[in-house]
Design a protein around this motif. Structure first.
Motif, PDB file in Angstrom:
ATOM      1  N   THR A  43       0.897  -1.252  -0.065  1.00 46.46           N
ATOM      2  CA  THR A  43      -0.102   0.265   0.071  1.00 46.46           C
ATOM      3  C   THR A  43       1.014   1.303   0.018  1.00 46.46           C
ATOM      4  N   PRO A  44       0.165   2.335  -0.128  1.00 41.29           N
ATOM      5  CA  PRO A  44       1.274   3.711  -0.064  1.00 41.29           C
ATOM      6  C   PRO A  44       1.925   3.772   1.161  1.00 41.29           C
ATOM      7  N   ALA A  45       1.296   3.348   2.289  1.00 38.82           N
ATOM      8  CA  ALA A  45       2.123   3.424   3.666  1.00 38.82           C
ATOM      9  C   ALA A  45       3.030   2.267   3.495  1.00 38.82           C
ATOM     10  N   GLY A  46       2.807   0.888   3.142  1.00 41.32           N
ATOM     11  CA  GLY A  46       3.856  -0.209   2.938  1.00 41.32           C
ATOM     12  C   GLY A  46       4.745   0.351   2.035  1.00 41.32           C
ATOM     13  N   ALA A  47       4.811   1.216   1.009  1.00 41.87           N
ATOM     14  CA  ALA A  47       5.924   1.439   0.052  1.00 41.87           C
ATOM     15  C   ALA A  47       6.957   2.496   0.867  1.00 41.87           C
ATOM     16  N   ARG A  48       6.290   3.262   1.818  1.00 39.83           N
ATOM     17  CA  ARG A  48       7.234   4.004   2.296  1.00 39.83           C
ATOM     18  C   ARG A  48       8.034   3.590   3.377  1.00 39.83           C
ATOM     19  N   ILE A  49       7.395   2.323   3.937  1.00 49.56           N
ATOM     20  CA  ILE A  49       8.098   1.513   5.062  1.00 49.56           C
ATOM     21  C   ILE A  49       8.949   0.700   4.193  1.00 49.56           C
ATOM     22  N   ALA A  50       8.703  -0.038   3.090  1.00 47.26           N
ATOM     23  CA  ALA A  50       9.772  -0.883   2.280  1.00 47.26           C
ATOM     24  C   ALA A  50      10.819   0.095   1.832  1.00 47.26           C
ATOM     25  N   ALA A  51      10.976   1.406   1.527  1.00 48.99           N
ATOM     26  CA  ALA A  51      11.799   2.141   1.191  1.00 48.99           C
ATOM     27  C   ALA A  51      12.899   2.257   1.951  1.00 48.99           C
ATOM     28  N   ARG A  52      12.257   2.474   3.489  1.00 54.91           N
ATOM     29  CA  ARG A  52      13.566   2.623   4.222  1.00 54.91           C
ATOM     30  C   ARG A  52      13.887   1.451   5.227  1.00 54.91           C
ATOM     31  N   ALA A  53      13.063   0.535   5.305  1.00 57.87           N
ATOM     32  CA  ALA A  53      13.310  -0.809   6.092  1.00 57.87           C
ATOM     33  C   ALA A  53      14.577  -1.422   5.879  1.00 57.87           C
ATOM     34  N   PRO A  54      15.020  -1.416   4.482  1.00 56.03           N
ATOM     35  CA  PRO A  54      16.603  -2.121   4.451  1.00 56.03           C
ATOM     36  C   PRO A  54      17.651  -1.326   5.290  1.00 56.03           C
ATOM     37  N   GLU A  55      17.548  -0.264   4.970  1.00 56.47           N
ATOM     38  CA  GLU A  55      18.658   0.556   5.775  1.00 56.47           C
ATOM     39  C   GLU A  55      18.550   0.578   7.225  1.00 56.47           C
ATOM     40  N   LEU A  56      17.250   0.560   7.706  1.00 54.79           N
ATOM     41  CA  LEU A  56      16.924   0.419   9.332  1.00 54.79           C
ATOM     42  C   LEU A  56      17.422  -0.921   9.567  1.00 54.79           C
ATOM     43  N   LEU A  57      17.170  -1.898   9.046  1.00 53.25           N
ATOM     44  CA  LEU A  57      17.545  -3.321   9.417  1.00 53.25           C
ATOM     45  C   LEU A  57      19.036  -3.381   9.523  1.00 53.25           C
ATOM     46  N   VAL A  58      19.799  -2.946   8.551  1.00 56.58           N
ATOM     47  CA  VAL A  58      21.343  -2.917   8.661  1.00 56.58           C
ATOM     48  C   VAL A  58      21.703  -2.361   9.863  1.00 56.58           C
ATOM     49  N   GLN A  59      21.203  -1.052  10.062  1.00 56.64           N
ATOM     50  CA  GLN A  59      21.555  -0.010  11.167  1.00 56.64           C
ATOM     51  C   GLN A  59      21.276  -1.089  12.497  1.00 56.64           C
ATOM     52  N   LEU A  60      20.138  -1.550  12.667  1.00 55.90           N
ATOM     53  CA  LEU A  60      20.047  -2.301  13.916  1.00 55.90           C
ATOM     54  C   LEU A  60      20.742  -3.262  14.068  1.00 55.90           C
ATOM     55  N   ARG A  61      21.242  -4.211  13.151  1.00 51.79           N
ATOM     56  CA  ARG A  61      22.020  -5.104  13.302  1.00 51.79           C
ATOM     57  C   ARG A  61      23.393  -4.788  13.614  1.00 51.79           C
ATOM     58  N   ASP A  62      24.130  -3.696  13.040  1.00 54.00           N
ATOM     59  CA  ASP A  62      25.054  -3.049  13.298  1.00 54.00           C
ATOM     60  C   ASP A  62      25.217  -2.455  14.869  1.00 54.00           C
ATOM     61  N   LEU A  63      24.286  -1.657  15.153  1.00 54.13           N
ATOM     62  CA  LEU A  63      24.056  -1.312  16.603  1.00 54.13           C
ATOM     63  C   LEU A  63      24.393  -2.705  17.456  1.00 54.13           C
ATOM     64  N   ALA A  64      23.662  -3.647  17.118  1.00 53.52           N
ATOM     65  CA  ALA A  64      23.863  -4.767  18.154  1.00 53.52           C
ATOM     66  C   ALA A  64      25.285  -5.375  17.968  1.00 53.52           C
ATOM     67  N   ALA A  65      25.879  -5.409  16.969  1.00 52.34           N
ATOM     68  CA  ALA A  65      27.192  -5.696  17.017  1.00 52.34           C
ATOM     69  C   ALA A  65      28.144  -4.813  17.857  1.00 52.34           C
ATOM     70  N   LEU A  66      27.920  -3.644  17.738  1.00 52.16           N
ATOM     71  CA  LEU A  66      28.687  -2.633  18.408  1.00 52.16           C
ATOM     72  C   LEU A  66      28.523  -2.790  20.013  1.00 52.16           C
ATOM     73  N   ALA A  67      27.320  -2.979  20.234  1.00 49.12           N
ATOM     74  CA  ALA A  67      26.977  -3.533  21.759  1.00 49.12           C
ATOM     75  C   ALA A  67      27.806  -4.551  22.126  1.00 49.12           C
ATOM     76  N   THR A  68      27.951  -5.592  21.482  1.00 45.75           N
ATOM     77  CA  THR A  68      28.707  -6.622  21.937  1.00 45.75           C
ATOM     78  C   THR A  68      29.954  -6.810  21.346  1.00 45.75           C
ATOM     79  N   ALA A  69      30.956  -5.502  21.194  1.00 49.08           N
ATOM     80  CA  ALA A  69      32.090  -5.729  20.496  1.00 49.08           C
ATOM     81  C   ALA A  69      33.171  -6.370  21.327  1.00 49.08           C
ATOM     82  N   ASP A  70      33.013  -6.499  22.669  1.00 46.54           N
ATOM     83  CA  ASP A  70      33.782  -7.109  23.515  1.00 46.54           C
ATOM     84  C   ASP A  70      33.533  -8.714  23.721  1.00 46.54           C
TER      85      ASP A  70
END
Length: 286
Positions: free
Chosen positions: A58-85
């Motif tokens: 849907t129009p709302a779904g399209a807006r989310i789909a455009a941003r979601a890949p970048e958001l998912l990468v950032q979330l995984r990166d954040l988790a990796a930084l939190a467990t760096a040690d």
């Protein structure tokens, strides 16, 4: 928000089908539908709509789909930084079917024993698509066939297994000459779109063999079953066991056989590189 729900929505939006997304994510269709309902309930608006036989955002779904890949990468990166040690966090690992059955179980068992805080999520697929997802950062690593081109410097590669091509024939033909079988018997082609299939096709051209084509399949287990039923012979890699049980097959070596190399590809710039290195070390330790 559970990131798995967002990933499921993206898979449906990209494929246009709950069934296709289920295959890609190794889930049931009911499981995919349940995640979609949970995500829409959390966001509060419909994200997908029927478009003919397919599903489209849907129009709302399209807006989310455009941003979601970048958001998912950032979330995984954040988790990796939190467990760096510590060696902890999530790894998204792609794998072709023969690797999922043959190489992955022992590797996963050893990883769980040595690094219990690393969570590995398996994404099945074909080598071509999995390597592209590693290169773009959507996957951390992938167990795939070695690409037929130079691997870019942005990616690492560790070769794990060499699989020479063999003629796969019904057991009753165990004493036959393999190259003769390729031209005399109905031929079940290993899909030319796959990198392993391209090796087989190039060998046939080099040997000037014109097989009597009966079928073309991408799944090696399915080829083995058809060969067992006497429907033809095939030219395939001698892939890692286990093979399908209860089949009567002859695995015949061919002269100057090309080799399908199986290995692990990963992105060198990934913030989860320490986790990837642990996985690569375990894979090469065998």
């Amino acid at each position: 928000m559970d990131t798995r729900f967002l990933e499921t929505f993206l898979a449906v939006a990209e494929s246009g089908s709950v069934a296709a997304a289920a295959r890609r994510l190794n889930l049931t269709a009911a499981g995919v539908a349940q995640r979609l309902r949970a995500l829409e309930a959390e966001i509060g608006v419909p994200l997908l709509k029927r478009a003919g036989r397919s599903l489209a955002p849907t129009p709302a779904g399209a807006r989310i789909a455009a941003r979601a890949p970048e958001l998912l990468v950032q979330l995984r990166d954040l988790a990796a930084l939190a467990t760096a040690d510590a060696l902890a966090g999530e790894l998204r690992l792609g794998a072709v079917p023969t690797a999922i059955i043959g190489l992955l179980p022992d590797m996963m068992t050893a990883m769980r024993e040595r690094h219990p805080r690393i969570e590995i999520r398996i994404v099945p697929g074909r080598s071509e698509e999995l390597f592209a997802r590693v290169a773009e950062g959507a996957l951390d690593a992938a167990l795939i066939v070695q690409p037929p081109f130079e691997i870019p410097k942005s990616c690492g590669w560790a070769m794990l297994r060499r699989e020479p091509l063999i003629v796969l024939a019904p057991g009753r033909l165990a004493g036959a000459e393999p190259l003769h079988l390729l031209s005399a018997e109905p031929f079940i082609r290993y899909d030319e779109a796959s990198w392993g299939g391209q090796l087989a096709s190039a060998y046939l051209r080099r040997r000037r063999i014109r097989p009597r084509e009966a079928f073309e399949l991408v799944t090696l287990d399915a080829i083995a079953v058809l060969v067992d039923r006497g429907l033809g012979v095939s030219l395939v890699p001698d892939w890692a066991p286990p093979w399908p049980e209860g089949l009567s097959l002859a695995r015949l070596p061919v002269p100057d056989a090309p080799v399908r190399c199986m290995g692990l590809a990963w992105g060198r710039a990934s913030p989860r590189i320490r986790l990837i290195e642990a996985l690569a070390g375990q894979a090469m330790a065998g």
